[in-house]
Design an enzyme around this catalytic site. Structure first.
Site, PDB file in Angstrom:
ATOM      1  N   TYR A  73       0.819  -1.210   0.000  1.00  0.00           N
ATOM      2  CA  TYR A  73       0.000   0.000   0.000  1.00  0.00           C
ATOM      3  C   TYR A  73       0.854   1.263   0.000  1.00  0.00           C
ATOM      4  O   TYR A  73       0.529   2.240   0.677  1.00  0.00           O
ATOM      5  CB  TYR A  73      -0.972  -0.015   1.197  1.00  0.00           C
ATOM      6  N   TYR A 117     -12.288  -8.021   4.737  1.00  0.00           N
ATOM      7  CA  TYR A 117     -11.076  -7.989   3.917  1.00  0.00           C
ATOM      8  C   TYR A 117     -10.806  -9.405   3.423  1.00  0.00           C
ATOM      9  O   TYR A 117     -10.747 -10.348   4.220  1.00  0.00           O
ATOM     10  CB  TYR A 117      -9.859  -7.481   4.710  1.00  0.00           C
ATOM     11  N   ASP A 151     -13.676 -17.319   5.132  1.00  0.00           N
ATOM     12  CA  ASP A 151     -12.285 -16.956   4.911  1.00  0.00           C
ATOM     13  C   ASP A 151     -11.602 -16.950   6.276  1.00  0.00           C
ATOM     14  O   ASP A 151     -11.735 -15.996   7.040  1.00  0.00           O
ATOM     15  CB  ASP A 151     -12.232 -15.578   4.233  1.00  0.00           C
ATOM     16  N   LYS A 184      -1.939 -17.518   5.747  1.00  0.00           N
ATOM     17  CA  LYS A 184      -1.157 -16.838   6.779  1.00  0.00           C
ATOM     18  C   LYS A 184      -0.367 -17.787   7.707  1.00  0.00           C
ATOM     19  O   LYS A 184       0.773 -18.092   7.413  1.00  0.00           O
ATOM     20  CB  LYS A 184      -2.037 -15.865   7.550  1.00  0.00           C
TER      21      LYS A 184
END
Ligand SMILES: *Cc1c(COP(=O)(O)O)cnc(C)c1O
Length: 429
Positions: free
Chosen positions: A18, A146, A250, A279
């Site tokens: 970002y 997200y 998710d 992750k």
């Protein structure tokens, strides 16, 4: 390379998450990491409050994971999964099936969380095409989520946080409902009937065009670090069943114990049709993710006019990542991981409590090994980070949030130190 030289090249050539180009803020240079400590180029050591974005649950350079990597390197670091197979991937898939809810039986191994969400969405869309209902191709989600940065996952991220206005005309337009009522549990009060009605109305209205409902269970992570009660997940399951819609969880951030349950779905007592993991899957060593689905979904796809799941990344099932993931799972499940998470939860609860009295703090919340201080204004990131570093802790605040999800091996005194750094950062930010 001298640090100044390294930073100049970094600024000129390396995109950061970002970030703009050339870079504007000077990142800290990490020379090595071990246990829960990052060692910077200037010799300073920081306790890692971020687990490198939820992933390094066992800390860095864990001898068991290092050894698993070395052993696998001596065999092969990679071979293709097309036409070939190997024990590390097979063992990993079987293990994931064993530890997730029973109906999830089939595993697609990919290389990142976003890709695993792409695969989950493709599974759902292809399932409905295969069974003769191609109109079912939209997704429903709640705001504040997200799911990754590639395009289809972006389409189900929070419309504001995910800057959907920038991508109007490019992103598929999905169905959004309000974000779930806050609070890790609605305890004695029970589910909010108004919100349940809102969910039901949206699912009913769009059922004919909905392929799936996709949400992060219990914790909305990068979308705002908000917690919700498992009762809303049970409501989604009932609505999905009643209206012929698939349910995708998710669990890329919540999986592998972070919330205090091995998987948030298990804690909520809900079985999704498709589940994404990532992750912490490799203990933070390598990029790998998995999409699991039920036999109904897998067989539906495989009976269609295109009877294959048309997806196959180059590094699918990478043996090195699989071997490390297997070792990470052995390590996690071979210990009282739930006890460790509870211990960290208690440490964060007491350590973060003083933040609640600070001016400018809107909320302090803890669930499992996740601690969050939310301000009533945007965080001054540079100032907050500097305050944490001065306390010997690495944090990466965003928006109005200063938060931590430490490695499970973080000892009590280091948990206290992380919490003190969060409070100090909240004080100045
Ligand atoms: C991080 C994250 C992703 C994306 O994973 P990447 O590996 O960064 O692509 C997707 N969903 C959730 C819930 C996440 O936390």
């Amino acid at each position: 390379m001298r640090p100044e030289e390294l930073l100049a090249l970094d600024r000129a050539h390396v995109w950061h998450p970002y970030g703009p180009m050339p870079g504007t803020d000077a990142p800290l240079v990490v020379e090595s990491a071990a246990g829960v400590r990052l060692r910077l180029a200037d010799g300073v050591e920081l306790v890692d409050g971020m687990s490198s974005w939820w992933s390094a649950i066992h800390g860095y350079r864990h001898p068991v994971l290092d050894e698993a990597a070395r052993r696998q390197l001596d065999r092969m670091s990679h071979v293709m999964l097309g036409g070939l197979t190997h024990e590390p991937a097979v063992r990993l898939a079987a293990r994931l099936v064993e530890i997730t809810p029973e109906p999830l039986q089939h595993v697609f191994l990919s290389d990142s969380g976003s890709v695993s969400v792409e695969v989950a969405i493709k599974m759902c869309l292809q399932y409905w095409r295969s069974v003769g209902r191609p109109d079912k191709r939209r997704l429903l989600t709640w705001r504040g989520g997200y799911h990754g940065d590639t395009f289809h996952p972006m389409s189900v991220c929070d419309p504001d946080g995910g800057m959907h206005s920038l991508w109007r005309g490019v992103l598929p337009e999905q169905v959004f409902v309000n974000d779930p009522p806050p609070g890790a549990s609605c305890a004695g009060e029970g589910a909010d009937p108004g919100y349940l009605a809102h969910l039901a109305e949206a699912v009913e209205r769009h059922a004919g065009e909905l392929a799936a409902i996709i949400v992060e269970p219990r914790v909305q992570g990068a979308g705002g670090m908000r917690f919700h009660c498992g009762c809303y997940l049970r409501a989604l399951r009932e609505l999905a069943d009643a209206h012929d819609v698939l349910l995708v969880f998710d669990e890329i951030a919540t999986g592998f114990g972070r919330t205090g349950d091995l998987f948030a779905a298990v804690g909520a007592g809900v079985v999704p049709d498709v589940m994404c993991l990532g992750k912490a899957l490799t203990g933070g060593y390598l990029s790998m993710a998995a999409t699991l689905c039920t036999t109904r979904v897998a067989e539906g796809i495989s009976r269609g006019s295109v009877p294959v799941l048309a997806h196959g990344p180059t590094f699918m099932g990478n043996p090195l990542a699989s071997a490390i993931a297997n070792a990470s799972l052995d390590l996690l499940l071979g210990q009282d991981w739930a006890g460790e998470v509870r211990r960290i939860e208690a440490g964060l609860r007491s350590g973060l409590a003083p933040a609640a009295d600070l001016p400018g703090v809107a909320d302090v919340r803890v669930l499992g090994a996740i601690g969050v201080v939310q301000l009533d204004h945007p965080v001054d990131m540079a100032v907050a980070t500097k305050a944490a570093v001065a306390h010997g802790v690495w944090l990466r605040p965003f928006r109005d949030l200063i938060y931590t999800m430490p490695p499970y091996v973080t000892e009590d005194h280091d948990v206290a130190r992380i919490a003190a750094a969060v409070v100090a950062a909240a004080e100045v930010a």
